[in-house]
Enzyme design. Structure first.
Site, mmCIF file in Angstrom:
data_model
loop_
_atom_site.group_PDB
_atom_site.id
_atom_site.type_symbol
_atom_site.label_atom_id
_atom_site.label_comp_id
_atom_site.label_asym_id
_atom_site.label_seq_id
_atom_site.Cartn_x
_atom_site.Cartn_y
_atom_site.Cartn_z
ATOM 1 C CE LYS A 115 -4.329 1.343 2.247
ATOM 2 N NZ LYS A 115 -5.107 1.176 3.467
ATOM 3 C CB ILE A 116 2.351 2.985 -2.520
ATOM 4 C CG1 ILE A 116 3.201 1.728 -2.354
ATOM 5 C CG2 ILE A 116 3.204 4.194 -2.898
ATOM 6 C CD1 ILE A 116 3.988 1.334 -3.565
#
Ligand code: G3P
Length: 220
Positions: free
Chosen positions: A89-90
């Site tokens: 998750k970015i």
């Protein structure tokens, strides 16, 4: 539409998994902190525990803390190596887009988080994000329309044939889930209360009570 649970609480994850409708899990640093999970070793163990509960084939989003490209890539690789279920998750920032493009080339799944506009959604899809997380509850919080944002992104993604899945996040209520489904979300990620809230209808309760009472009357 797929159902993810948005929590780091193992009991909630277990309960949703036992319902038989769970497709994945999303977490974030706030949710991990809420469960008291601190320190790299404990955080990595917690992700492994989540993956073990949900079983094979269920995506589990684990968020990076770094905000620079090099740091995100190093952290993301470590997370992806933890378990095959892990999706990196970015955040939707410049280096985040670079990291998503990098992971896309390596076939590592990503979830682009903190998305609040159609423009950001286009950029994430171009970079090859697996999932896009528009935060509909937080858009509603400032009296904009979170569901309208999902509809707009869905229209663009359909027209442009982008493959990124729209993961409606920051869901607060069962109604949000219904509205996200109507707006074309591919996935909803919600707290357990919103998922179980979908069960509720007074006519179901009244109807069941009557069925059981009639059965008892007839059968003694
Ligand atoms: O999936 C993102 C979500 O955790 C944010 O939810 O309720 O903190 O806006 P909320």
């Amino acid at each position: 539409m797929q159902f993810f649970i948005d929590t780091a609480n193992l009991d909630h994850i277990r309960e949703a998994a036992e319902l038989g409708i769970l497709d994945g899990v999303t977490t974030n640093p706030s949710l991990m902190a809420k469960e008291g999970i601190t320190g790299e070793k404990n955080i990595l163990k917690h992700y492994r525990d989540i993956c073990a509960i949900v079983g094979p084939g269920k995506d589990v989003s684990a968020e990076v803390i770094s905000t620079d490209f090099k740091g995100m890539v190093a952290e993301g690789k470590k997370l992806a190596e933890l378990h095959e279920n892990i999706v990196v998750k970015i955040p939707m920032i410049k280096d985040g887009i670079k990291a998503i493009a990098h992971f896309s080339e390596l076939d590592i799944k990503t979830n682009c988080t903190l998305v609040f506009s159609a423009g950001q959604a286009i950029l994430a899809a171009k970079a090859g994000a697996t999932y896009l997380s528009p935060f509909i509850g937080r858009v509603d919080d400032i009296t904009w329309d979170g569901i309208a944002l999902i509809k707009e992104i869905n229209e663009i993604y359909s027209l442009q044939m982008y493959e990124t899945a729209i993961l409606a996040a920051s869901i607060r209520t069962p109604l949000h889930i219904v509205q996200a489904a109507k707006a074309g979300a591919d996935v909803v990620t919600c707290p357990l209360s919103a998922i179980t809230g979908l069960l509720n209808h007074p006519l179901t309760d009244i109807g069941l009570e009557k069925f059981l009472a009639d059965h008892k009357k007839a059968n003694g």
